[in-house]
Design an enzyme around this catalytic site. Structure first.
Site, PDB file in Angstrom:
ATOM      1  N   PHE A 248       0.814  -1.226   0.000  1.00  0.00           N
ATOM      2  CA  PHE A 248       0.000   0.000   0.000  1.00  0.00           C
ATOM      3  C   PHE A 248       0.837   1.260   0.000  1.00  0.00           C
ATOM      4  O   PHE A 248       0.351   2.331  -0.362  1.00  0.00           O
ATOM      5  CB  PHE A 248      -0.925   0.004   1.240  1.00  0.00           C
ATOM      6  CG  PHE A 248      -0.230   0.479   2.489  1.00  0.00           C
ATOM      7  CD1 PHE A 248      -0.153   1.836   2.785  1.00  0.00           C
ATOM      8  CD2 PHE A 248       0.382  -0.417   3.359  1.00  0.00           C
ATOM      9  CE1 PHE A 248       0.513   2.279   3.928  1.00  0.00           C
ATOM     10  CE2 PHE A 248       1.043   0.017   4.487  1.00  0.00           C
ATOM     11  CZ  PHE A 248       1.112   1.368   4.771  1.00  0.00           C
TER      12      PHE A 248
ATOM     13  N   LYS B 248      -1.609  -7.240  -8.937  1.00  0.00           N
ATOM     14  CA  LYS B 248      -2.547  -7.288  -7.811  1.00  0.00           C
ATOM     15  C   LYS B 248      -2.095  -6.171  -6.867  1.00  0.00           C
ATOM     16  O   LYS B 248      -1.178  -6.344  -6.077  1.00  0.00           O
ATOM     17  CB  LYS B 248      -2.462  -8.660  -7.130  1.00  0.00           C
ATOM     18  CG  LYS B 248      -3.708  -9.133  -6.438  1.00  0.00           C
ATOM     19  CD  LYS B 248      -4.181  -8.235  -5.328  1.00  0.00           C
ATOM     20  CE  LYS B 248      -3.371  -8.342  -4.052  1.00  0.00           C
ATOM     21  NZ  LYS B 248      -3.731  -7.293  -3.062  1.00  0.00           N
TER      22      LYS B 248
ATOM     23  N   GLU C 288      -5.100  -3.729  -1.637  1.00  0.00           N
ATOM     24  CA  GLU C 288      -6.551  -3.490  -1.567  1.00  0.00           C
ATOM     25  C   GLU C 288      -6.859  -2.219  -0.774  1.00  0.00           C
ATOM     26  O   GLU C 288      -8.003  -1.787  -0.703  1.00  0.00           O
ATOM     27  CB  GLU C 288      -7.260  -4.717  -0.962  1.00  0.00           C
ATOM     28  CG  GLU C 288      -6.866  -5.107   0.445  1.00  0.00           C
ATOM     29  CD  GLU C 288      -5.605  -5.986   0.513  1.00  0.00           C
ATOM     30  OE1 GLU C 288      -4.680  -5.801  -0.302  1.00  0.00           O
ATOM     31  OE2 GLU C 288      -5.551  -6.832   1.424  1.00  0.00           O
ATOM     32  N   ARG C 289      -5.806  -1.611  -0.164  1.00  0.00           N
ATOM     33  CA  ARG C 289      -6.060  -0.409   0.645  1.00  0.00           C
ATOM     34  C   ARG C 289      -6.054   0.864  -0.206  1.00  0.00           C
ATOM     35  O   ARG C 289      -6.663   1.845   0.151  1.00  0.00           O
ATOM     36  CB  ARG C 289      -5.018  -0.299   1.751  1.00  0.00           C
ATOM     37  CG  ARG C 289      -5.250  -1.380   2.792  1.00  0.00           C
ATOM     38  CD  ARG C 289      -4.193  -1.356   3.864  1.00  0.00           C
ATOM     39  NE  ARG C 289      -3.541  -2.649   3.968  1.00  0.00           N
ATOM     40  CZ  ARG C 289      -2.449  -2.876   4.643  1.00  0.00           C
ATOM     41  NH1 ARG C 289      -1.842  -1.902   5.271  1.00  0.00           N
ATOM     42  NH2 ARG C 289      -1.922  -4.083   4.688  1.00  0.00           N
TER      43      ARG C 289
ATOM     44  N   SER D 157       5.352  -6.946   3.393  1.00  0.00           N
ATOM     45  CA  SER D 157       5.972  -7.276   4.678  1.00  0.00           C
ATOM     46  C   SER D 157       6.733  -8.607   4.581  1.00  0.00           C
ATOM     47  O   SER D 157       6.431  -9.445   3.713  1.00  0.00           O
ATOM     48  CB  SER D 157       4.886  -7.363   5.752  1.00  0.00           C
ATOM     49  OG  SER D 157       3.952  -8.348   5.381  1.00  0.00           O
TER      50      SER D 157
ATOM     51  N   CYS E 253       9.632   1.917   3.289  1.00  0.00           N
ATOM     52  CA  CYS E 253      10.551   0.819   3.620  1.00  0.00           C
ATOM     53  C   CYS E 253      11.978   1.339   3.775  1.00  0.00           C
ATOM     54  O   CYS E 253      12.839   0.636   4.275  1.00  0.00           O
ATOM     55  CB  CYS E 253      10.502  -0.268   2.564  1.00  0.00           C
ATOM     56  SG  CYS E 253      11.259   0.236   1.035  1.00  0.00           S
TER      57      CYS E 253
ATOM     58  N   GLU F  27       9.316  -4.016  12.861  1.00  0.00           N
ATOM     59  CA  GLU F  27       9.112  -2.860  11.987  1.00  0.00           C
ATOM     60  C   GLU F  27       7.809  -2.192  12.434  1.00  0.00           C
ATOM     61  O   GLU F  27       6.750  -2.822  12.404  1.00  0.00           O
ATOM     62  CB  GLU F  27       8.986  -3.335  10.534  1.00  0.00           C
ATOM     63  CG  GLU F  27       8.774  -2.208   9.560  1.00  0.00           C
ATOM     64  CD  GLU F  27       8.566  -2.693   8.118  1.00  0.00           C
ATOM     65  OE1 GLU F  27       7.872  -3.701   7.917  1.00  0.00           O
ATOM     66  OE2 GLU F  27       9.116  -2.046   7.211  1.00  0.00           O
TER      67      GLU F  27
HETATM   68  P1  NAD Z   1       1.568  -6.591   3.169  1.00  0.00           P
HETATM   69  O1  NAD Z   1       2.584  -7.663   3.245  1.00  0.00           O
HETATM   70  O2  NAD Z   1       0.493  -6.552   4.189  1.00  0.00           O
HETATM   71  O3  NAD Z   1       0.806  -6.648   1.748  1.00  0.00           O
HETATM   72  C1  NAD Z   1       1.503  -6.657   0.533  1.00  0.00           C
HETATM   73  C2  NAD Z   1       0.670  -7.357  -0.527  1.00  0.00           C
HETATM   74  O4  NAD Z   1       0.478  -8.723  -0.142  1.00  0.00           O
HETATM   75  C3  NAD Z   1      -0.725  -6.758  -0.701  1.00  0.00           C
HETATM   76  O5  NAD Z   1      -1.039  -6.729  -2.072  1.00  0.00           O
HETATM   77  C4  NAD Z   1      -1.623  -7.734   0.057  1.00  0.00           C
HETATM   78  O6  NAD Z   1      -2.922  -7.818  -0.481  1.00  0.00           O
HETATM   79  C5  NAD Z   1      -0.901  -9.059  -0.114  1.00  0.00           C
HETATM   80  N1  NAD Z   1      -1.121  -9.974   1.013  1.00  0.00           N
HETATM   81  C6  NAD Z   1      -1.289  -9.644   2.316  1.00  0.00           C
HETATM   82  N2  NAD Z   1      -1.454 -10.752   3.069  1.00  0.00           N
HETATM   83  C7  NAD Z   1      -1.368 -11.804   2.221  1.00  0.00           C
HETATM   84  C8  NAD Z   1      -1.444 -13.227   2.401  1.00  0.00           C
HETATM   85  N3  NAD Z   1      -1.644 -13.772   3.610  1.00  0.00           N
HETATM   86  N4  NAD Z   1      -1.312 -14.007   1.327  1.00  0.00           N
HETATM   87  C9  NAD Z   1      -1.110 -13.479   0.103  1.00  0.00           C
HETATM   88  N5  NAD Z   1      -1.035 -12.145  -0.123  1.00  0.00           N
HETATM   89  C10 NAD Z   1      -1.157 -11.321   0.916  1.00  0.00           C
HETATM   90  O7  NAD Z   1       2.363  -5.195   3.122  1.00  0.00           O
HETATM   91  P2  NAD Z   1       1.794  -3.733   3.185  1.00  0.00           P
HETATM   92  O8  NAD Z   1       1.302  -3.445   4.557  1.00  0.00           O
HETATM   93  O9  NAD Z   1       0.885  -3.484   2.048  1.00  0.00           O
HETATM   94  O10 NAD Z   1       3.123  -2.879   2.891  1.00  0.00           O
HETATM   95  C11 NAD Z   1       4.018  -2.487   3.888  1.00  0.00           C
HETATM   96  C12 NAD Z   1       5.227  -3.397   3.925  1.00  0.00           C
HETATM   97  O11 NAD Z   1       5.892  -3.381   2.670  1.00  0.00           O
HETATM   98  C13 NAD Z   1       6.275  -2.958   4.920  1.00  0.00           C
HETATM   99  O12 NAD Z   1       6.739  -4.086   5.598  1.00  0.00           O
HETATM  100  C14 NAD Z   1       7.359  -2.335   4.063  1.00  0.00           C
HETATM  101  O13 NAD Z   1       8.641  -2.349   4.647  1.00  0.00           O
HETATM  102  C15 NAD Z   1       7.293  -3.200   2.865  1.00  0.00           C
HETATM  103  N6  NAD Z   1       7.899  -2.576   1.693  1.00  0.00           N
HETATM  104  C16 NAD Z   1       9.096  -3.080   1.267  1.00  0.00           C
HETATM  105  C17 NAD Z   1       9.722  -2.513   0.179  1.00  0.00           C
HETATM  106  C18 NAD Z   1      11.036  -3.057  -0.310  1.00  0.00           C
HETATM  107  O14 NAD Z   1      11.437  -2.732  -1.430  1.00  0.00           O
HETATM  108  N7  NAD Z   1      11.712  -3.869   0.461  1.00  0.00           N
HETATM  109  C19 NAD Z   1       9.125  -1.435  -0.490  1.00  0.00           C
HETATM  110  C20 NAD Z   1       7.893  -0.967  -0.031  1.00  0.00           C
HETATM  111  C21 NAD Z   1       7.284  -1.553   1.068  1.00  0.00           C
END
Ligand code: NAD
Length: 499
Positions: free
Chosen positions: A149, A173, A176-177, A226, A281, A384
């Site tokens: 998101f 994909k 969804e937020r 994450s 991140c 985090e």
């Molecule tokens: P998230 O892991 O909650 O969601 C990311 C994606 O995964 C979304 O599209 C979500 O719908 C999907 N998802 C969530 N739960 C799932 C499951 N159980 N099974 C399959 N798919 C699932 O992350 P977020 O809250 O949207 O984003 C924040 C996180 O992203 C932070 O941890 C941040 O550090 C990280 N991030 C990392 C980078 C990088 O390059 N390393 C860049 C941006 C953000």
């Protein structure tokens, strides 16, 4: 209530699963729209359609594909204000932050204009008598991108741009937020000349993601989010024989040496820790001053700067430094972690737990927080937080500070502030972290370098954007060709000449 859609076959398409998720306006706390959550059948149909469209797109010459990227740059610039407003409305970040999000995505699209150069391949003339050998980079086919998101424009563009430029079809994909901007970008790609069906946006959550991971058509998966989900996606995608690159969470340390320019370090920390409400991140979430005198001086400079930070809705324009966090659940989690820090003995130097914004009492605002005397066993250090919370861990020496950054399970970014070249060089060389800043708090590499962390911040081996992205989204085929002039007397081929 607005009902959002998918973007399939070159147009907006209603969801058919009957399932929806709420999309909030984080500034007001109101549900502003509903996003459809695709069923596995919907996802599989979109993937199959992408596979059909990919055949002609993959055969389109790279220069033509690059022209689509060129047109996309113009269209994004044309619609910048509209895109930024839509982004801020769902994410909550300020308009300048939203424009930064779009701009850093746009820069990768600009980089992709170089696709013909990147895809040229390799050629060896006369590898043997009459024998030439060449390697070409071909698209994988259909790839899936599952995005977070926090950068709803930049993260999809970092993946969709190179994947398309390499001749793949992409099924995105989004989170969804905040799904609106990815849908708008898909529409712009069609306006830029991308054939229909080559870029599909399918909204959803776990069910939709699992359909991508289990699809026999999908050849590669890019994930950003994450760490626990990154680990899950990496193992399921690779177990199904797919190529995968999965980028996870972070806990970025900034080391402040006694010789650093303390005003510069404090300014940098405030921007890097609280910008975008800490939902980056590459945000700095741990300050590591070396020596108590450095720590005291740094905190003395941080507090008044933090007091000046203006928290508010993006609609207040330039009057706001940071917006709300993305959801009520995120706010509760952040406040819970702050409380745990107090309970576990850290000193909360700037405490905004009671923060309420007049007129926006239901918004998901969290004021900036500063902890001192944090220790590595505390939850606020281990986890985090992904919110506007800066933890200070005092180190007795440079080696101790370096050791802290190195021992943490995450390895996305880090920075050191010092005037000493030897120390900076030693740090850059020894630290086991993917992106390093020297007097630069958020060292995000530009589009033509690559972006990626180490340790639990990245699963896979090729980074985002830059040359790695062209490697990730293509596979190499090497051809050895023999022509009659290489056939020697008696019809025998002279293989020896190749040795
Ligand atoms: P998230 O892991 O909650 O969601 C990311 C994606 O995964 C979304 O599209 C979500 O719908 C999907 N998802 C969530 N739960 C799932 C499951 N159980 N099974 C399959 N798919 C699932 O992350 P977020 O809250 O949207 O984003 C924040 C996180 O992203 C932070 O941890 C941040 O550090 C990280 N991030 C990392 C980078 C990088 O390059 N390393 C860049 C941006 C953000």
């Amino acid at each position: 209530m607005q009902e959002l859609t998918h973007f399939i076959g070159g147009d907006y398409a209603n969801g058919t699963s009957g399932r929806f998720a709420d999309v909030y306006n984080p500034a007001t706390g109101e549900v502003q729209s509903k996003v459809p959550l695709a069923s596995p059948d919907e996802m599989n149909a979109a993937i199959a359609q992408a596979a059909e469209a990919q055949v002609a797109w993959g055969a389109t010459n790279p220069q033509r594909r690059a022209r689509v990227m060129m047109a996309m740059v113009g269209l994004m610039n044309r619609d910048m204000d509209k895109l930024a407003e839509a982004l801020s409305r769902e994410h909550g970040k300020t308009i300048p932050d939203a424009k930064g999000d779009l701009q850093r995505g746009l820069e990768v699209i600009e980089y992709c204009i170089g696709a013909p150069q990147m895809l040229k391949g390799e050629y060896t003339d006369s590898a043997g008598p009459g024998i030439d050998m060449y390697s070409m980079r071909q698209p994988l086919g259909v790839v899936g991108a599952i995005m977070p998101f926090n950068f709803p424009a930049m993260m999809p563009l970092w993946h969709v741009g190179p994947a398309l430029a390499c001749g793949n079809a992409v099924v995105l994909k989004p989170s969804e937020r905040d799904p609106s901007v990815p849908l708008m970008l898909a529409e712009l790609f069609v306006e830029a000349g991308l054939p229909k069906g080559v870029f599909q946006v399918v909204n959803g959550e776990k069910e939709a993601v699992d359909a991508i991971l289990d699809s026999e058509i999908i050849q590669g998966v890019s994930f950003v989010g994450s760490t626990p989900i990154a680990q899950y996606i990496y193992s399921r995608a690779t177990a199904n024989g797919k190529r995968a690159q999965c980028f996870g969470g972070a806990k970025n340390h900034m080391i402040v040496m006694p010789d650093a320019d303390m005003d510069q370090a404090a300014d940098a920390l405030v921007g890097a820790s609280f910008g975008a409400a800490g939902e980056r991140c590459m945000a700095i979430s741990v300050a590591v001053p070396v020596g108590d005198a450095t720590a005291d001086a740094l905190i003395e400079k941080l507090v008044p700067r933090m007091e000046k930070l203006k928290v508010g809705p993006y609609t207040a324009g330039d009057d706001v430094d940071m917006g709300p966090v993305v959801t009520g659940a995120a706010k509760e989690r952040i406040l819970g972690l702050i409380n745990s820090g107090v309970e576990q003995g850290a000193e909360l130097v700037v405490d905004n737990r009671d923060f309420k914004l007049q007129g926006y009492e239901d918004g998901f605002f969290v004021g900036p927080h500063l902890f001192d005397k944090v220790t590595p066993d505390m939850d606020i250090y281990k986890q985090e937080i992904f919110g506007p919370v800066l933890s200070t861990v005092r180190a007795g020496s440079y080696e101790e500070a370096l050791g802290l950054a190195m021992d943490h399970e995450y390895g996305n970014g880090t920075a050191i502030f010092t005037r000493d070249g030897d120390t900076a060089r030693d740090f850059a060389s020894r630290v086991n972290i993917g992106m390093v800043g020297i007097n630069v708090p958020i060292p995000v590499p530009l589009a033509y370098h690559t972006f990626g962390g180490w340790k639990k911040s990245m699963f896979g081996d090729l980074n985002q954007h830059g040359p790695d992205s062209f490697k990730f989204y293509t596979r190499t085929k090497t051809v050895t060709a023999r022509w009659p002039s290489g056939i020697k007397e008696g019809g025998e081929f002279n293989f020896k000449a190749m040795d």
